[in-house]
Design a protein around this motif. Structure first.
Motif, short mmCIF file in Angstrom:
data_model
loop_
_atom_site.label_atom_id
_atom_site.label_comp_id
_atom_site.label_asym_id
_atom_site.label_seq_id
_atom_site.Cartn_x
_atom_site.Cartn_y
_atom_site.Cartn_z
N LEU A 1 -71.43 12.24 -27.45
CA LEU A 1 -70.19 11.62 -27.92
C LEU A 1 -69.97 11.91 -29.40
N GLY A 2 -71.03 11.90 -30.19
CA GLY A 2 -70.90 12.25 -31.60
C GLY A 2 -70.46 13.68 -31.79
N LEU A 3 -71.02 14.58 -31.01
CA LEU A 3 -70.61 15.99 -31.08
C LEU A 3 -69.16 16.16 -30.65
N PHE A 4 -68.75 15.45 -29.64
CA PHE A 4 -67.34 15.48 -29.22
C PHE A 4 -66.44 15.05 -30.37
N ALA A 5 -66.80 13.96 -31.03
CA ALA A 5 -65.98 13.45 -32.13
C ALA A 5 -65.76 14.52 -33.19
N ALA A 6 -66.81 15.26 -33.51
CA ALA A 6 -66.74 16.24 -34.60
C ALA A 6 -66.10 17.54 -34.19
N CYS A 7 -66.14 17.89 -32.92
CA CYS A 7 -65.82 19.27 -32.53
C CYS A 7 -64.63 19.44 -31.59
N ILE B 1 -71.42 20.48 -39.47
CA ILE B 1 -70.71 21.76 -39.40
C ILE B 1 -69.30 21.56 -38.87
N GLY B 2 -69.17 20.84 -37.76
CA GLY B 2 -67.85 20.61 -37.18
C GLY B 2 -66.93 19.88 -38.14
N TYR B 3 -67.44 18.85 -38.79
CA TYR B 3 -66.63 18.07 -39.74
C TYR B 3 -66.14 18.95 -40.88
N THR C 1 -78.25 17.26 -33.70
CA THR C 1 -76.92 16.72 -33.49
C THR C 1 -76.22 16.45 -34.82
N GLU C 2 -76.93 15.83 -35.74
CA GLU C 2 -76.34 15.52 -37.04
C GLU C 2 -75.92 16.79 -37.78
N ASP C 3 -76.74 17.83 -37.70
CA ASP C 3 -76.37 19.09 -38.35
C ASP C 3 -75.12 19.70 -37.70
N TRP D 1 -71.92 19.50 -20.74
CA TRP D 1 -71.27 18.22 -21.03
C TRP D 1 -70.10 18.41 -21.99
N LEU D 2 -70.35 19.11 -23.10
CA LEU D 2 -69.29 19.27 -24.11
C LEU D 2 -68.17 20.17 -23.61
N ASP D 3 -68.51 21.16 -22.82
CA ASP D 3 -67.49 22.01 -22.22
C ASP D 3 -66.47 21.16 -21.47
#
Length: 359
Positions: free
Chosen positions: A122-128, A69-71, A63-65, A172-174
């Motif tokens: 939620l963290g992935l959503f924030a970044a992407c 990438i998204g950031y 997730t952190e990686d 989920w992210l979709d």
């Protein structure tokens, strides 16, 4: 993908420039320091949940990686590392959600309010969720082209960091990113109309996701993956729009940045006369409509975390609109959008100290 769309959005040069977390760190250098601090703080908060799963450390590392990438891609594509700086949708917005707003949920409800995978989502959503901001206005099933392009890129990021092809995180992210769409419909006139004009024309799709799912995925309530994705989508949309619950000066700054971004996308010169009324309308009637009519917290966690602070801002938002109109009425019609922004800043500065004193 849960909802249909008429075409795909392939990788672009920015995506190819940041293929993995190592390249993000190399490209960003010291500019990654804020993100790295946020990730370290979140990892410490998640420690009680990491020990409950054998794969906890590996899940969080992936997730952190992905977040790195998204950031980096957003910073390069639409942020301060590149040449197309968006005043609102840039790498700072990632930190607003990842560090500050998710952090408020953790502080308010505790880390056990959600599972480890939920916090990761939620963290992935924030970044992407805002990776793409320049797609031609288009929508299908209520999902905008920017959101669809961001989703497709996000799923490729999940591939790059090692999420399995059948991992529920993809579903989920979709849905989470789809639900972050604001009214994406092009107005009559089609391509000649700039979609930036519609930034306040509708609320987040998250509030209507159940109806969209009923139409396009009948029987979705029997699929636990989509049901959970729907729940997370409501919270994600709340996090995305929780600027209404920020300390007043920060809320006013976010509105200003959205206004600057809209004017840029509409290709209006802030020093020209034709920008005066659009800027004034955005910062008065537009903000009132968004704050009081369009915006709602959709999830229980969102309401319990942010609603009181939003309520505390309500009178200040009204005062801001009235104060700006009054100031301009005394001086006559503004000559440009820049003049309106200067008056706006003056009114905010007068309200913000009083707001801080009452906090």
């Amino acid at each position: 993908m849960i909802f249909p769309f008429p075409h795909a959005f392939p990788a672009d040069a920015f995506e190819r420039a940041v293929p993995d977390a190592a390249s993000a760190l190399t490209l960003g250098g010291d500019r990654m320091a804020g993100l790295e601090a946020a990730l370290a703080a979140r990892r410490a908060e998640l420690a009680p949940l990491l020990v409950l799963r054998n794969d906890g450390d590996a899940l969080l590392a992936r997730t952190e990686d992905a977040i790195r990438i998204g950031y980096a891609r957003l910073a390069l594509r639409h942020g301060h590392w590149g040449n197309d700086v968006h005043a609102y949708h840039n790498e700072g917005h990632v930190l607003e959600i990842l560090r500050d707003r998710i952090g408020r949920v953790v502080t308010t409800h505790g880390i056990h309010a959600l599972g480890l995978r939920d916090w990761c989502a939620l963290g992935l959503f924030a970044a992407c969720h805002d990776l793409r901001q320049r797609e031609t206005a288009e929508y299908a099933a209520g999902v905008g082209a920017n959101e669809r392009a961001s989703t497709e890129e996000t799923l490729r990021i999940l591939d790059a960091v090692g999420f399995a092809a059948d991992d529920d995180m993809r579903i989920w992210l979709d849905l989470m990113i789809a639900g972050s769409t604001f009214d994406a419909r092009p107005a009559p006139g089609g391509a000649a109309f700039n979609p930036a004009e519609l930034v306040q024309s509708g609320g987040a799709l998250a509030a209507k996701l159940d109806a969209k799912l009923d139409k396009h995925r009948p029987g979705w309530r029997d699929d636990a993956r989509i049901v959970h994705a729907h729940d997370l989508s409501l919270l994600a949309a709340d996090l995305d729009t929780a600027n209404v619950a920020e300390p007043f000066a920060r809320f006013a700054s976010s509105a200003r940045n959205l206004c600057l971004e809209r004017e840029m996308l509409c290709r209006r010169d802030l020093d020209a006369a034709d920008s005066a009324m659009p800027v004034l309308g955005f910062l008065t009637d537009g903000q009132d409509r968004f704050f009081f009519d369009l915006h709602r917290f959709n999830s229980a966690l969102g309401r319990e975390t942010f609603q009181d602070a939003k309520t505390g801002n309500a009178a200040r938002v009204k005062s801001l609109g009235m104060g700006l109109r009054a100031r301009l009425a005394v001086g006559g019609m503004p000559g440009s959008g820049r003049d309106v922004l200067a008056a706006y800043d003056t009114v905010v500065a007068r309200i913000a100290p009083a707001a801080a004193a009452r906090a």
